[in-house]
Design a protein around this motif. Structure first.
Motif, short mmCIF file in Angstrom:
data_model
loop_
_atom_site.label_atom_id
_atom_site.label_comp_id
_atom_site.label_asym_id
_atom_site.label_seq_id
_atom_site.Cartn_x
_atom_site.Cartn_y
_atom_site.Cartn_z
N GLU A 90 5.51 12.57 0.98
CA GLU A 90 5.78 13.15 -0.33
C GLU A 90 5.61 12.09 -1.42
O GLU A 90 5.10 12.36 -2.49
CB GLU A 90 7.21 13.71 -0.34
CG GLU A 90 7.56 14.48 -1.58
CD GLU A 90 6.79 15.79 -1.70
OE1 GLU A 90 6.46 16.17 -2.84
OE2 GLU A 90 6.51 16.42 -0.66
N ASP A 91 6.06 10.87 -1.12
CA ASP A 91 5.95 9.76 -2.07
C ASP A 91 5.24 8.61 -1.36
O ASP A 91 5.88 7.75 -0.74
CB ASP A 91 7.36 9.34 -2.53
CG ASP A 91 7.33 8.33 -3.65
OD1 ASP A 91 6.32 8.28 -4.38
OD2 ASP A 91 8.32 7.58 -3.78
N PRO A 110 -12.15 12.35 1.68
CA PRO A 110 -10.95 11.93 0.94
C PRO A 110 -9.71 12.00 1.83
O PRO A 110 -9.56 12.92 2.63
CB PRO A 110 -10.84 12.96 -0.19
CG PRO A 110 -12.22 13.50 -0.35
CD PRO A 110 -12.82 13.47 1.02
N MET A 111 -8.85 11.00 1.70
CA MET A 111 -7.63 10.96 2.52
C MET A 111 -6.57 11.86 1.92
O MET A 111 -6.42 11.94 0.71
CB MET A 111 -7.09 9.54 2.59
CG MET A 111 -7.86 8.63 3.51
SD MET A 111 -7.12 7.00 3.62
CE MET A 111 -5.61 7.37 4.47
N VAL A 112 -5.83 12.51 2.79
CA VAL A 112 -4.72 13.36 2.39
C VAL A 112 -3.44 12.61 2.73
O VAL A 112 -3.26 12.16 3.87
CB VAL A 112 -4.76 14.72 3.12
CG1 VAL A 112 -3.58 15.58 2.73
CG2 VAL A 112 -6.07 15.42 2.84
N SER A 113 -2.55 12.48 1.76
CA SER A 113 -1.27 11.81 2.02
C SER A 113 -0.33 12.77 2.72
O SER A 113 -0.14 13.90 2.28
CB SER A 113 -0.65 11.35 0.70
OG SER A 113 0.63 10.83 0.95
N MET A 114 0.26 12.31 3.81
CA MET A 114 1.23 13.13 4.54
C MET A 114 2.63 12.92 3.97
O MET A 114 3.53 13.72 4.18
CB MET A 114 1.22 12.76 6.03
CG MET A 114 -0.09 13.08 6.71
SD MET A 114 -0.44 14.84 6.55
CE MET A 114 -2.17 14.84 6.87
N ASP A 137 -0.88 2.92 0.57
CA ASP A 137 -1.48 4.20 0.95
C ASP A 137 -2.26 4.81 -0.21
O ASP A 137 -3.33 5.37 -0.02
CB ASP A 137 -0.41 5.18 1.43
CG ASP A 137 0.22 4.76 2.75
OD1 ASP A 137 -0.46 4.02 3.51
OD2 ASP A 137 1.36 5.18 3.02
N VAL A 138 -1.71 4.67 -1.41
CA VAL A 138 -2.40 5.17 -2.60
C VAL A 138 -3.71 4.41 -2.79
O VAL A 138 -4.75 5.00 -3.10
CB VAL A 138 -1.51 5.05 -3.86
CG1 VAL A 138 -2.29 5.36 -5.12
CG2 VAL A 138 -0.29 5.96 -3.74
N GLU A 139 -3.67 3.11 -2.57
CA GLU A 139 -4.90 2.30 -2.70
C GLU A 139 -5.94 2.73 -1.67
O GLU A 139 -7.13 2.82 -1.97
CB GLU A 139 -4.58 0.81 -2.55
CG GLU A 139 -5.77 -0.10 -2.74
CD GLU A 139 -6.48 0.09 -4.08
OE1 GLU A 139 -7.73 0.00 -4.10
OE2 GLU A 139 -5.82 0.34 -5.09
N LYS A 140 -5.51 3.03 -0.43
CA LYS A 140 -6.42 3.52 0.61
C LYS A 140 -7.04 4.86 0.20
O LYS A 140 -8.23 5.09 0.38
CB LYS A 140 -5.67 3.70 1.93
CG LYS A 140 -5.84 2.62 2.92
CD LYS A 140 -5.18 3.07 4.24
CE LYS A 140 -5.04 1.90 5.16
NZ LYS A 140 -4.31 2.26 6.37
N MET A 141 -6.21 5.74 -0.34
CA MET A 141 -6.71 7.05 -0.77
C MET A 141 -7.74 6.89 -1.89
O MET A 141 -8.78 7.55 -1.89
CB MET A 141 -5.55 7.95 -1.23
CG MET A 141 -4.70 8.45 -0.08
SD MET A 141 -3.45 9.65 -0.57
CE MET A 141 -2.36 8.68 -1.57
#
Length: 192
Positions: free
Chosen positions: A169-170, A163-167, A175-179
């Motif tokens: 804050e928003d 699972p991808m971790v977002s670096m 990026d949300v779609e990639k996660m």
């Protein structure tokens, strides 16, 4: 050095005591390891499934401990602030080994599980061939066994697609779609 003929070898084996692996003391993983020391051993294929369960439980526990210890030492909070918990609202066992350093331990711990699954599929298929001799049931059991073995190999993909971790804050919508994509692929490897 004298060698035995096939008949003499079979006769010598007939005089040896057959060890029932199931009757040995300890957990199934230990029974399988100890039973390999005996020249003639009776091992039920289901013992391999039990050993896989024991190894999986141990992997979950040790991965939790590694992640907890890592959080204590580094001041991070990977146990509760991770992609799985953030997306679904709770942790499943994957959350304990989805990130380093537990990821490295869990990858190695899964390798014997894959071997045991293949060994189970092989032995249970032999059992089915002996007991069911070319019936439809035998072919169904063979297919299920080898699908299970392949599934155990494919599950190792959880260590490749984590699972991808977002670096940020928003995070941006892409990026949300990639996660989400990574989470779906990761889950597919685990649940298939």
């Amino acid at each position: 050095m004298a060698s035995l003929s096939a008949a003499e070898g079979n006769s010598a084996m007939a005089h040896q005591e057959i060890v029932e692996a199931e009757k040995l003391p300890g957990p199934k993983v230990y029974k399988l390891l100890v039973s390999s020391r005996y020249p003639v051993t009776n091992v039920e294929p289901s013992m391999y499934l039990g050993a896989i369960s024991e190894l999986l439980a141990g992997t979950i526990v040790f991965s939790f401990i590694i992640t907890w210890f890592h959080d204590c030492v580094t001041g991070t909070n990977k146990l509760w602030d991770n992609p799985i918990h953030n997306m679904v609202g709770y942790n499943n066992p994957c959350a304990f080994w989805d990130q380093p350093p537990a990821l490295y331990f869990a990858f190695l711990a899964f390798c014997p599980m894959v071997y045991l699954a293949i060994r189970y599929a092989h032995l249970d298929s032999l059992r089915a061939k002996l007991e069911l001799e070319k019936t439809k049931s035998m072919y169904v059991i063979l297919a299920i066994n080898w699908l299970y073995a392949a599934s155990q190999c494919i599950v190792m993909g959880i260590f490749v697609v984590t699972p991808m971790v977002s670096m940020a804050e928003d995070p941006k919508p892409e990026d949300v779609e990639k996660m989400h994509y990574h989470m779906r692929v990761h889950s597919a490897f685990f649940l298939q």
